[in-house]
Write an enzyme that holds these catalytic residues in place. Sequence first.
Site, PDB file in Angstrom:
ATOM      1  N   TYR A  62       0.811  -1.219   0.000  1.00  0.00           N
ATOM      2  CA  TYR A  62       0.000   0.000   0.000  1.00  0.00           C
ATOM      3  C   TYR A  62       0.843   1.268   0.000  1.00  0.00           C
ATOM      4  O   TYR A  62       1.619   1.543   0.923  1.00  0.00           O
ATOM      5  CB  TYR A  62      -0.967   0.023   1.199  1.00  0.00           C
ATOM      6  CG  TYR A  62      -2.036  -1.070   1.149  1.00  0.00           C
ATOM      7  CD1 TYR A  62      -2.310  -1.777  -0.030  1.00  0.00           C
ATOM      8  CD2 TYR A  62      -2.770  -1.400   2.279  1.00  0.00           C
ATOM      9  CE1 TYR A  62      -3.267  -2.772  -0.075  1.00  0.00           C
ATOM     10  CE2 TYR A  62      -3.734  -2.392   2.246  1.00  0.00           C
ATOM     11  CZ  TYR A  62      -3.976  -3.079   1.061  1.00  0.00           C
ATOM     12  OH  TYR A  62      -4.923  -4.067   1.020  1.00  0.00           O
TER      13      TYR A  62
HETATM   14  N1  LIG Z   1      -6.606  -7.938  -0.026  1.00  0.00           N
HETATM   15  C1  LIG Z   1      -6.857  -7.134  -1.051  1.00  0.00           C
HETATM   16  O1  LIG Z   1      -6.557  -7.457  -2.205  1.00  0.00           O
HETATM   17  C2  LIG Z   1      -7.491  -5.807  -0.779  1.00  0.00           C
HETATM   18  C3  LIG Z   1      -7.927  -5.009  -1.847  1.00  0.00           C
HETATM   19  C4  LIG Z   1      -8.550  -3.797  -1.555  1.00  0.00           C
HETATM   20  C5  LIG Z   1      -8.712  -3.395  -0.222  1.00  0.00           C
HETATM   21  N2  LIG Z   1      -8.254  -4.178   0.796  1.00  0.00           N
HETATM   22  C6  LIG Z   1      -8.387  -3.780   2.213  1.00  0.00           C
HETATM   23  O2  LIG Z   1      -9.733  -3.405   2.463  1.00  0.00           O
HETATM   24  C7  LIG Z   1      -9.788  -2.081   2.979  1.00  0.00           C
HETATM   25  C8  LIG Z   1     -11.062  -1.426   2.535  1.00  0.00           C
HETATM   26  O3  LIG Z   1     -11.142  -1.443   1.103  1.00  0.00           O
HETATM   27  P1  LIG Z   1     -11.701  -0.194   0.308  1.00  0.00           P
HETATM   28  O4  LIG Z   1     -10.993   1.037   0.750  1.00  0.00           O
HETATM   29  O5  LIG Z   1     -11.702  -0.541  -1.119  1.00  0.00           O
HETATM   30  O6  LIG Z   1     -13.196  -0.155   0.908  1.00  0.00           O
HETATM   31  P2  LIG Z   1     -14.517   0.486   0.338  1.00  0.00           P
HETATM   32  O7  LIG Z   1     -15.363   0.782   1.529  1.00  0.00           O
HETATM   33  O8  LIG Z   1     -15.123  -0.355  -0.707  1.00  0.00           O
HETATM   34  O9  LIG Z   1     -14.054   1.860  -0.346  1.00  0.00           O
HETATM   35  C9  LIG Z   1     -13.566   2.894   0.461  1.00  0.00           C
HETATM   36  C10 LIG Z   1     -13.568   4.202  -0.333  1.00  0.00           C
HETATM   37  O10 LIG Z   1     -14.906   4.533  -0.716  1.00  0.00           O
HETATM   38  C11 LIG Z   1     -15.157   5.918  -0.473  1.00  0.00           C
HETATM   39  N3  LIG Z   1     -16.075   5.967   0.676  1.00  0.00           N
HETATM   40  C12 LIG Z   1     -16.038   5.185   1.791  1.00  0.00           C
HETATM   41  N4  LIG Z   1     -17.046   5.497   2.627  1.00  0.00           N
HETATM   42  C13 LIG Z   1     -17.732   6.480   2.031  1.00  0.00           C
HETATM   43  C14 LIG Z   1     -18.892   7.191   2.418  1.00  0.00           C
HETATM   44  N5  LIG Z   1     -19.509   6.951   3.567  1.00  0.00           N
HETATM   45  N6  LIG Z   1     -19.368   8.152   1.565  1.00  0.00           N
HETATM   46  C15 LIG Z   1     -18.744   8.392   0.375  1.00  0.00           C
HETATM   47  N7  LIG Z   1     -17.634   7.743  -0.046  1.00  0.00           N
HETATM   48  C16 LIG Z   1     -17.137   6.779   0.774  1.00  0.00           C
HETATM   49  C17 LIG Z   1     -13.800   6.537  -0.158  1.00  0.00           C
HETATM   50  O11 LIG Z   1     -13.096   6.827  -1.355  1.00  0.00           O
HETATM   51  P3  LIG Z   1     -13.132   8.244  -2.108  1.00  0.00           P
HETATM   52  O12 LIG Z   1     -13.410   9.310  -1.088  1.00  0.00           O
HETATM   53  O13 LIG Z   1     -11.783   8.356  -2.738  1.00  0.00           O
HETATM   54  O14 LIG Z   1     -14.213   8.117  -3.127  1.00  0.00           O
HETATM   55  C18 LIG Z   1     -13.092   5.368   0.515  1.00  0.00           C
HETATM   56  O15 LIG Z   1     -11.699   5.486   0.492  1.00  0.00           O
HETATM   57  C19 LIG Z   1      -8.500  -1.433   2.467  1.00  0.00           C
HETATM   58  O16 LIG Z   1      -8.081  -0.323   3.222  1.00  0.00           O
HETATM   59  C20 LIG Z   1      -7.533  -2.583   2.595  1.00  0.00           C
HETATM   60  O17 LIG Z   1      -7.123  -2.715   3.951  1.00  0.00           O
HETATM   61  C21 LIG Z   1      -7.665  -5.384   0.522  1.00  0.00           C
END
Ligand SMILES: NC(=O)c1ccc[n+]([C@@H]2O[C@H](COP(=O)([O-])OP(=O)(O)OC[C@H]3O[C@@H](n4cnc5c(N)ncnc54)[C@H](OP(=O)(O)O)[C@@H]3O)[C@@H](O)[C@H]2O)c1
Length: 354
Positions: A62
Amino acid sequence: MTSTLADYRTLGRSGLKVSPLCLGTMTFGTDWGWGADDATSRALFRRYVEAGGNFVDTADLYVGGKSEEMLGRFMAEDGVRDRLVVATKYSYNAEPGNPNAGGNGRKNLLRALEGSLRRLRTDYVDLLWLHSWDVHTPPDEVLRTFDTVVRSGRVRYVGLSDVPAWYMTRLQTLAEASHLERIIALQPEYSLVERTVEREHLPAAASLGIGVTPWSPLASGFLSGKYVRGAVTAGRLETVKGSGNPVFEKFSDRNWGILDVVREVAAEAGSTPARVSLAWLRDRPGVTSILIGATRPEQLSENLAALSLSLTDEQRTRLDTVSALPQAHPYALFGPTMQAMLTGGVTVRGFDGR
Ligand SMILES: NC(=O)c1ccc[n+]([C@@H]2O[C@H](COP(=O)([O-])OP(=O)(O)OC[C@H]3O[C@@H](n4cnc5c(N)ncnc54)[C@H](OP(=O)(O)O)[C@@H]3O)[C@@H](O)[C@H]2O)c1
């Protein structure tokens, strides 16, 4: 069922207790073009910990190691490292041109772990994830190396992230038969718009004592409801559009249809699409803790509030129906109609409720 961050549950068949929402830190750092700066990441970390959360997830990948560095600094400054369950991952390559600086093999695992410990300012990680299957490394090499790092005390527990279900099953079965360190958790992409893991991974995890911690529960922000069909909205999915990474391809007709129902349910419940989507996932069988992500503290507060939203059975059914996976072989044969041909028409209930 509603809960709080302090409603700890064991992660898989283990003694490790984690909050029902885990703070994902893939957004710590701005070098990828869509994360949070240092001060905002700090605020996100503090808000989560002050709200009672004990589970944080990062990876050496990351933001080129910046996420681990920030997390390590924040934990040290606040003196909270030992009360937190710190999870990190290895697999992705750290040195272009050098195939042994990536992948699942022993040489890379040990190299990656040393770097993670240094950046996290700790001498152990609570959970080390194999980040992504590399196709080549034999399962027994991964297991033996996992076993070595756990016995050395540098790692407490081990888990798998993006792997085929057959591979997870082979690893766990070998671990059991060989008395090697067992896998306690699986971290797959899982949300209302990505339910493929329900076919193989989730049943396998349940039968193998493996807890499930979904990533991208809002489909990278799609399910927050802020994106509108045909319009340009600021956010990760807009920034990374056309990157070629399939994870970010969320603007499909099917997904917009699912979001319409999420919005309907949110309006009825006096809630928001983000909370409804997270509450639906929280209630799915086998899910232990959801990895939430945020770029702003208001988003984090919004997502934490999902724990106190209760969906009705009827609302859950509507969400289940609109997001259901299409029928596929051989799973279509395991439904009630075809099973009746096996039981002779008699209704049979298994000890596990199926
Ligand atoms: N193992 C893997 O391959 C893998 C892959 C991906 C993630 N992960 C893990 O999973 C965690 C979570 O994944 P993710 O960040 O993709 O989760 P997600 O909840 O699907 O997306 C989070 C993003 O969505 C937007 N967001 C979140 N809550 C919001 C709300 N209430 N209102 C408006 N926009 C909102 C923000 O981005 P913006 O503000 O930029 O729009 C935020 O950074 C990561 O931090 C990581 O630890 C693992």
